[in-house]
Design a protein around this motif. Structure first.
Motif, PDB file in Angstrom:
ATOM      1  N   LEU A   1     -76.269  -9.112 -65.740  1.00 19.54           N
ATOM      2  CA  LEU A   1     -76.274  -7.892 -66.537  1.00 19.54           C
ATOM      3  C   LEU A   1     -76.752  -6.705 -65.701  1.00 19.54           C
ATOM      4  O   LEU A   1     -76.151  -5.625 -65.725  1.00 19.54           O
ATOM      5  CB  LEU A   1     -77.174  -8.063 -67.762  1.00 19.54           C
ATOM      6  N   GLY A   2     -77.799  -6.896 -64.922  1.00 22.20           N
ATOM      7  CA  GLY A   2     -78.300  -5.837 -64.046  1.00 22.20           C
ATOM      8  C   GLY A   2     -77.273  -5.424 -63.015  1.00 22.20           C
ATOM      9  O   GLY A   2     -77.088  -4.230 -62.752  1.00 22.20           O
ATOM     10  N   TYR A   3     -76.571  -6.406 -62.453  1.00 22.75           N
ATOM     11  CA  TYR A   3     -75.532  -6.093 -61.469  1.00 22.75           C
ATOM     12  C   TYR A   3     -74.395  -5.313 -62.117  1.00 22.75           C
ATOM     13  O   TYR A   3     -73.879  -4.351 -61.546  1.00 22.75           O
ATOM     14  CB  TYR A   3     -74.996  -7.380 -60.837  1.00 22.75           C
ATOM     15  N   GLY A   4     -74.011  -5.705 -63.339  1.00 18.97           N
ATOM     16  CA  GLY A   4     -72.939  -5.005 -64.047  1.00 18.97           C
ATOM     17  C   GLY A   4     -73.312  -3.565 -64.353  1.00 18.97           C
ATOM     18  O   GLY A   4     -72.504  -2.646 -64.181  1.00 18.97           O
ATOM     19  N   VAL A   5     -74.531  -3.340 -64.802  1.00 24.13           N
ATOM     20  CA  VAL A   5     -75.002  -1.984 -65.095  1.00 24.13           C
ATOM     21  C   VAL A   5     -75.039  -1.151 -63.817  1.00 24.13           C
ATOM     22  O   VAL A   5     -74.596  -0.005 -63.788  1.00 24.13           O
ATOM     23  CB  VAL A   5     -76.388  -2.028 -65.780  1.00 24.13           C
ATOM     24  N   GLN A   6     -75.543  -1.733 -62.746  1.00 20.79           N
ATOM     25  CA  GLN A   6     -75.608  -1.015 -61.465  1.00 20.79           C
ATOM     26  C   GLN A   6     -74.213  -0.669 -60.972  1.00 20.79           C
ATOM     27  O   GLN A   6     -73.972   0.431 -60.484  1.00 20.79           O
ATOM     28  CB  GLN A   6     -76.354  -1.868 -60.430  1.00 20.79           C
TER      29      GLN A   6
ATOM     30  N   GLN B   1     -71.541  -0.207 -62.800  1.00 25.29           N
ATOM     31  CA  GLN B   1     -71.017   0.848 -63.673  1.00 25.29           C
ATOM     32  C   GLN B   1     -71.591   2.206 -63.296  1.00 25.29           C
ATOM     33  O   GLN B   1     -70.871   3.193 -63.208  1.00 25.29           O
ATOM     34  CB  GLN B   1     -71.355   0.516 -65.133  1.00 25.29           C
ATOM     35  N   ILE B   2     -72.882   2.260 -63.048  1.00 23.43           N
ATOM     36  CA  ILE B   2     -73.529   3.520 -62.661  1.00 23.43           C
ATOM     37  C   ILE B   2     -72.998   4.007 -61.314  1.00 23.43           C
ATOM     38  O   ILE B   2     -72.725   5.188 -61.126  1.00 23.43           O
ATOM     39  CB  ILE B   2     -75.062   3.350 -62.634  1.00 23.43           C
TER      40      ILE B   2
END
Length: 116
Positions: A15-20, A22-23
């Protein structure tokens, strides 16, 4: 129990990798848009119109200047009211001496008094 903890930790990392990602993607798109706007603005600033207003009458002479080469091309005769219509909604600038002095004073920063 250990399997659940590992699964939750792995999920949190994904989840953290996906958010990063996306940002980072949004930042790259924003930078690209900013670069495109800067290039378009730079191209617009390379050329401009000069409007020569007569002392009498309402027929102005328009010329075009290329700021990159400083060449001026002859334009055409235009009706002054139509060519200068963009100034209708602009607020006149205060060019008084007091306003100019205030602007000059505003450009200087008075810092702290030096230690003795």
């Amino acid at each position: 129990m250990i399997a659940v903890a590992v699964t939750l930790m792995l999920g949190a990392l994904l989840l953290g990798y996906g958010v990063q990602a996306q940002i980072a993607g949004e930042a790259a798109r924003t930078a690209l848009r900013a670069e495109q706007i800067a290039l378009a603005t730079k191209e617009e600033l390379k050329k401009g119109a000069l409007l020569f207003v007569p002392v009498y009458g309402n027929i102005c002479r328009q010329r075009w200047i290329d700021n990159a080469t400083w060449t001026i091309r002859d334009g055409e005769d235009v009706i002054c009211d139509e060519a200068a219509s963009w100034t209708v909604n602009t607020k006149p600038m205060d060019q008084s001496v007091a306003q100019r002095m205030s602007a000059l004073r505003g450009g200087f920063h008075v810092g702290a008094k030096p230690a003795d």
